[in-house]
Design a protein around this motif. Sequence first.
Motif, PDB file in Angstrom:
ATOM      1  N   GLY A  67      36.852  45.692  51.465  1.00  0.00           N
ATOM      2  CA  GLY A  67      36.854  47.158  51.380  1.00  0.00           C
ATOM      3  C   GLY A  67      36.277  47.798  52.628  1.00  0.00           C
ATOM      4  N   ALA A  68      36.801  47.365  53.785  1.00  0.00           N
ATOM      5  CA  ALA A  68      36.263  47.879  55.063  1.00  0.00           C
ATOM      6  C   ALA A  68      37.053  49.075  55.595  1.00  0.00           C
ATOM      7  CB  ALA A  68      36.240  46.759  56.098  1.00  0.00           C
ATOM      8  N   THR A  69      38.046  49.536  54.840  1.00  0.00           N
ATOM      9  CA  THR A  69      38.867  50.650  55.350  1.00  0.00           C
ATOM     10  C   THR A  69      38.213  52.017  55.125  1.00  0.00           C
ATOM     11  OG1 THR A  69      40.055  50.653  53.250  1.00  0.00           O
ATOM     12  CG2 THR A  69      41.092  49.464  55.084  1.00  0.00           C
ATOM     13  N   ALA A  70      37.070  52.045  54.439  1.00  0.00           N
ATOM     14  CA  ALA A  70      36.409  53.334  54.169  1.00  0.00           C
ATOM     15  C   ALA A  70      34.946  53.076  53.793  1.00  0.00           C
ATOM     16  CB  ALA A  70      37.106  54.058  53.017  1.00  0.00           C
ATOM     17  N   GLY A  71      34.195  54.154  53.723  1.00  0.00           N
ATOM     18  CA  GLY A  71      32.869  54.141  53.099  1.00  0.00           C
ATOM     19  C   GLY A  71      31.906  53.063  53.573  1.00  0.00           C
TER      20      GLY A  71
ATOM     21  N   THR B 149      31.145  59.254  50.066  1.00  0.00           N
ATOM     22  CA  THR B 149      32.207  58.471  50.733  1.00  0.00           C
ATOM     23  C   THR B 149      33.527  58.976  50.130  1.00  0.00           C
ATOM     24  OG1 THR B 149      32.121  56.826  48.977  1.00  0.00           O
ATOM     25  CG2 THR B 149      30.702  56.416  50.883  1.00  0.00           C
ATOM     26  N   GLU B 150      34.551  58.118  50.128  1.00  0.00           N
ATOM     27  CA  GLU B 150      35.796  58.507  49.456  1.00  0.00           C
ATOM     28  C   GLU B 150      35.742  58.192  47.955  1.00  0.00           C
ATOM     29  OE1 GLU B 150      39.110  56.767  51.572  1.00  0.00           O
ATOM     30  OE2 GLU B 150      38.438  57.618  53.467  1.00  0.00           O
ATOM     31  N   PHE B 151      34.587  57.673  47.519  1.00  0.00           N
ATOM     32  CA  PHE B 151      34.443  57.211  46.130  1.00  0.00           C
ATOM     33  C   PHE B 151      34.877  58.261  45.095  1.00  0.00           C
ATOM     34  CE2 PHE B 151      31.775  56.906  42.313  1.00  0.00           C
ATOM     35  CZ  PHE B 151      32.041  55.627  41.890  1.00  0.00           C
TER      36      PHE B 151
ATOM     37  N   LEU C  72      23.257  59.982  49.609  1.00  0.00           N
ATOM     38  CA  LEU C  72      23.190  58.868  50.562  1.00  0.00           C
ATOM     39  C   LEU C  72      24.435  58.912  51.433  1.00  0.00           C
ATOM     40  CD1 LEU C  72      22.181  55.994  48.088  1.00  0.00           C
ATOM     41  CD2 LEU C  72      20.698  57.017  49.840  1.00  0.00           C
ATOM     42  N   LYS C  73      24.301  58.329  52.641  1.00  0.00           N
ATOM     43  CA  LYS C  73      25.456  58.209  53.536  1.00  0.00           C
ATOM     44  C   LYS C  73      25.857  56.729  53.589  1.00  0.00           C
ATOM     45  CE  LYS C  73      23.903  61.847  56.716  1.00  0.00           C
ATOM     46  NZ  LYS C  73      22.583  62.150  56.140  1.00  0.00           N
ATOM     47  N   ALA C  74      27.099  56.492  53.973  1.00  0.00           N
ATOM     48  CA  ALA C  74      27.565  55.094  54.075  1.00  0.00           C
ATOM     49  C   ALA C  74      26.651  54.289  54.998  1.00  0.00           C
ATOM     50  CB  ALA C  74      29.001  55.077  54.592  1.00  0.00           C
TER      51      ALA C  74
END
Length: 254
Positions: A9-13, A188-190, A212-214
């Motif tokens: 899951g490295a494409t976001a967040g 995030t995009e969550f 929180l931030k990524a």
Amino acid sequence: MKKTVLITGATAGFGEACAHLFAKESWNLIITGRRKERLERLAKAISEQNQVEVLPLCFDVRNEEEVKNAISQIPIELQNIDVLINNAGLALGKGSFDQGLSEDWNTMIDTNVKGLMYVSKAVIPFMKNSKNGHIVNIGSIAGKEVYSGGNVYCASKHAVDALSKAMRIDLLPYGIKVTQIAPGAAETEFSLVRFKGDEEKAGAVYNGFDALKAEDIAETVWFAVSRPPHVCLNDILIMPKAQANSTTLLKKQS
Ligand code: NDP
Ligand code: 8X3
């Protein structure tokens, strides 16, 4: 010799932030996700900015055959995986259990639970050889508590909590550390994924407090991974200062 991390899951967040941070620390990367274009763009950007190897592997963690096939393509020079970050995951919907959609339930359980199991099973043989692997599972406050409308997402993250404890026991003979990192609300995009593209609903989740931030999660993963060999951080619950638990949030006065 450079170390290697595999991040799902490295494409976001969180996953993307981990990729940048580990590359900055001169680690080679295996980055994964379903969105091929994003994955390849990230791999290119990181390779240009850092002197590290970056291997993008595009697959769906829900499909065990795809997982096995992708992991089997890792070239020998990157097979010595030091750290696996099981991060790929999602929530779909937030509503009463009786109104839930079976399709959403299946996707959450297949991704958050079975995906983590399939990827771990495929990577552990590489770690057994080195006797110093480290698996970092991204859990959630939702794996520690349940909240209204969280039902199946919470259940899937409680499963990650249980699996993290169980893996730590069973992988002990192989010298593999297992850390769970359980964040509270992080922007995030969550929420965009959870609310199926509804930007207004997603944005409202983070209104009125500093989420929180990524990068906060990436730094926490890095801290856990960079402890001395004899230390394992088993479980880290990380929350925004404004959030005491799943449902208690101190919002700023507007
Ligand atoms: P994002 O939506 O920003 O990122 C999720 C990542 O997971 C994407 O890279 C996505 O890639 C990947 N992913 C989702 N489904 C699959 C799949 N079937 N196969 C492969 N990859 C998949 O969310 P976050 O970064 O916030 O979430 C990361 C993890 O953190 C998740 O496990 C989430 O449950 C957990 N978490 C998030 C919190 C938050 O408040 N944000 C708090 C606590 C935990 P792609 O779509 O390209 O496949
Ligand atoms: C994501 C955090 O509180 O939306 O895991 O479940 S929460």
